[in-house]
Design an enzyme around this catalytic site. Structure first.
Site, PDB file in Angstrom:
ATOM      1  N   SER A   1      40.089  40.203  44.452  1.00 39.65           N
ATOM      2  CA  SER A   1      41.229  40.954  44.986  1.00 39.65           C
ATOM      3  C   SER A   1      40.864  41.957  46.079  1.00 39.65           C
ATOM      4  O   SER A   1      41.482  43.017  46.177  1.00 39.65           O
ATOM      5  CB  SER A   1      41.996  41.641  43.854  1.00 39.65           C
ATOM      6  OG  SER A   1      42.485  40.691  42.936  1.00 39.65           O
TER       7      SER A   1
ATOM      8  N   LYS B   1      39.761  28.006  48.737  1.00 43.17           N
ATOM      9  CA  LYS B   1      40.088  27.283  47.499  1.00 43.17           C
ATOM     10  C   LYS B   1      40.899  26.016  47.822  1.00 43.17           C
ATOM     11  O   LYS B   1      40.701  25.431  48.882  1.00 43.17           O
ATOM     12  CB  LYS B   1      40.813  28.223  46.526  1.00 43.17           C
ATOM     13  CG  LYS B   1      40.020  29.519  46.313  1.00 43.17           C
ATOM     14  CD  LYS B   1      40.525  30.364  45.185  1.00 43.17           C
ATOM     15  CE  LYS B   1      39.668  31.633  45.074  1.00 43.17           C
ATOM     16  NZ  LYS B   1      40.045  32.491  43.961  1.00 43.17           N
TER      17      LYS B   1
ATOM     18  N   GLU C   1      31.549  38.554  41.093  1.00 42.83           N
ATOM     19  CA  GLU C   1      33.004  38.469  41.012  1.00 42.83           C
ATOM     20  C   GLU C   1      33.440  38.622  39.562  1.00 42.83           C
ATOM     21  O   GLU C   1      33.440  37.644  38.803  1.00 42.83           O
ATOM     22  CB  GLU C   1      33.480  37.109  41.538  1.00 42.83           C
ATOM     23  CG  GLU C   1      33.095  36.838  42.973  1.00 42.83           C
ATOM     24  CD  GLU C   1      33.982  35.785  43.609  1.00 42.83           C
ATOM     25  OE1 GLU C   1      34.661  36.120  44.583  1.00 42.83           O
ATOM     26  OE2 GLU C   1      34.024  34.660  43.120  1.00 42.83           O
TER      27      GLU C   1
ATOM     28  N   ASN D   1      37.046  32.259  50.953  1.00 42.95           N
ATOM     29  CA  ASN D   1      37.088  31.071  50.105  1.00 42.95           C
ATOM     30  C   ASN D   1      38.536  30.605  50.049  1.00 42.95           C
ATOM     31  O   ASN D   1      39.361  31.213  49.387  1.00 42.95           O
ATOM     32  CB  ASN D   1      36.565  31.445  48.708  1.00 42.95           C
ATOM     33  CG  ASN D   1      36.700  30.313  47.707  1.00 42.95           C
ATOM     34  OD1 ASN D   1      36.994  29.187  48.081  1.00 42.95           O
ATOM     35  ND2 ASN D   1      36.490  30.628  46.445  1.00 42.95           N
TER      36      ASN D   1
ATOM     37  N   GLU E   1      36.043  29.697  38.887  1.00 40.16           N
ATOM     38  CA  GLU E   1      37.029  28.631  38.660  1.00 40.16           C
ATOM     39  C   GLU E   1      36.324  27.301  38.369  1.00 40.16           C
ATOM     40  O   GLU E   1      36.803  26.500  37.571  1.00 40.16           O
ATOM     41  CB  GLU E   1      37.971  28.531  39.874  1.00 40.16           C
ATOM     42  CG  GLU E   1      38.929  29.716  39.904  1.00 40.16           C
ATOM     43  CD  GLU E   1      39.353  30.167  41.284  1.00 40.16           C
ATOM     44  OE1 GLU E   1      39.216  29.406  42.248  1.00 40.16           O
ATOM     45  OE2 GLU E   1      39.829  31.324  41.393  1.00 40.16           O
TER      46      GLU E   1
ATOM     47  N   HIS F   1      31.293  29.291  41.293  1.00 43.18           N
ATOM     48  CA  HIS F   1      32.527  30.080  41.275  1.00 43.18           C
ATOM     49  C   HIS F   1      33.147  30.044  39.882  1.00 43.18           C
ATOM     50  O   HIS F   1      33.088  29.016  39.199  1.00 43.18           O
ATOM     51  CB  HIS F   1      33.513  29.530  42.316  1.00 43.18           C
ATOM     52  CG  HIS F   1      34.658  30.461  42.540  1.00 43.18           C
ATOM     53  ND1 HIS F   1      35.732  30.521  41.686  1.00 43.18           N
ATOM     54  CD2 HIS F   1      34.863  31.417  43.473  1.00 43.18           C
ATOM     55  CE1 HIS F   1      36.566  31.452  42.104  1.00 43.18           C
ATOM     56  NE2 HIS F   1      36.063  32.017  43.189  1.00 43.18           N
TER      57      HIS F   1
ATOM     58  N   GLY G   1      42.024  37.027  41.874  1.00 38.12           N
ATOM     59  CA  GLY G   1      43.403  36.571  42.023  1.00 38.12           C
ATOM     60  C   GLY G   1      44.403  37.338  41.180  1.00 38.12           C
ATOM     61  O   GLY G   1      45.557  36.931  41.036  1.00 38.12           O
TER      62      GLY G   1
HETATM   63  P1  PGA Z   1      40.677  36.720  45.321  1.00 40.30           P
HETATM   64  O1  PGA Z   1      39.580  35.586  45.043  1.00 40.30           O
HETATM   65  O2  PGA Z   1      40.204  37.472  46.534  1.00 40.30           O
HETATM   66  O3  PGA Z   1      41.941  35.973  45.552  1.00 40.30           O
HETATM   67  O4  PGA Z   1      40.696  37.579  44.103  1.00 40.30           O
HETATM   68  C1  PGA Z   1      38.212  35.869  45.165  1.00 40.30           C
HETATM   69  C2  PGA Z   1      37.403  34.633  44.864  1.00 40.30           C
HETATM   70  O5  PGA Z   1      37.793  33.862  43.959  1.00 40.30           O
HETATM   71  O6  PGA Z   1      36.363  34.411  45.482  1.00 40.30           O
END
Ligand code: PGA
Length: 252
Positions: free
Chosen positions: A215, A11, A169, A9, A99, A97, A175
């Site tokens: 992560s 983003k 997640e 992803n 976010e 997601h 992140g």
């Molecule tokens: P990350 O993001 O691997 O940077 O933690 C995962 C995601 O948001 O799908």
């Protein structure tokens, strides 16, 4: 039999040239790998979907969108429809997601409508969900996850589930550099599979891919991916460098 999936992803990262370069590097890296029962997916920002789909043509790479609208078309300034995605060769979409939920107020109601619309167009959906840190501290993580799934997905028919990939997640791991331990991931994934078996049946539960996200990086991927109910990962940060992303694919 379900397969393994490694999904990147991107983003809101990578302009046109960075997107096509990264996609081309991944394509080149994959050419020397045997990908039996492994699906590789990348989700660039929407303006670069078409270019990335072009660059990856012929490669075993699924190009996915990060979001879409629930309506067929109309007065929704700034939004993108299922049909528009399909017109540039994209048949997979990430929905829910954290976010999107946190910054764009996407709730269960809205997500259920998006899911319905994607299915109407026979699209594959990577449906994301997961608890906040407070939920886990209060030992509410199983309840939260159960509600997120029930509210957005449990109205689907068993046949609809062939189009669904789940991505657990935990929000506290996205992140942040902090990962759920392999045991925590396995525990939640097993819970999710059990929930689906109860609501549907063993077959639907055994067939659905459940990805872990939060992560994941080359140094921890092998252990997480080796858990029985973890069928791969949804990767943010570590999907932005071809070297890391290819290492994650090798780790599965
Ligand atoms: P990350 O993001 O691997 O940077 O933690 C995962 C995601 O948001 O799908």
């Amino acid at each position: 039999m379900r397969k393994k999936i490694v999904a990147g992803n991107w983003k809101m990262n990578n302009d046109l040239s960075a997107s096509t370069t990264l996609a081309a590097e991944i394509k080149a890296g994959l050419s020397s790998m045997a990908l039996t029962d492994i699906e590789v997916m990348i989700a660039p920002t929407s303006v670069n979907l078409q270019a990335v789909a072009e660059v990856t043509k012929g490669a075993p790479i699924t190009v996915a969108a990060q979001n879409m609208h629930y309506a067929e078309n109309g007065a929704f300034t700034g939004e993108i429809s299922a049909k528009m995605l399909q017109s540039v060769g994209v048949n997979t979409v990430i929905l829910g997601h954290s976010e999107r939920r946190a910054y764009f107020n996407e709730d269960a109601n809205l997500l259920a409508k998006k899911v319905e619309q994607a299915l109407e167009h026979q699209m594959k959906i990577v449906f994301c969900f997961g608890e906040q840190l407070e939920d886990r501290k209060e030992n509410q993580h199983f309840n939260v996850v159960e509600n997120q799934l029930r509210d957005a997905l449990f109205q689907l028919t068993p046949a609809d589930w062939q189009h669904i990939v789940l991505a657990y997640e935990p929000v506290w791991a996205i992140g942040t550099g902090e990962t759920a331990s392999p045991a925590q991931a396995q525990e939640m994934h097993a819970f999710i599979r059990e929930l689906i078996a109860e609501h549907y049946d063993e077959e639907v539960a055994e067939d659905v891919c459940i990805l872990y996200g939060g992560s994941v990086k080359p140094s921890n991927a092998k252990e997480i991916f080796s858990q029985k109910d973890v069928d791969g990962g949804l990767i943010g940060g570590a999907s932005l460098k071809s070297e890391d992303f290819l290492a994650l694919i090798k780790a599965i």
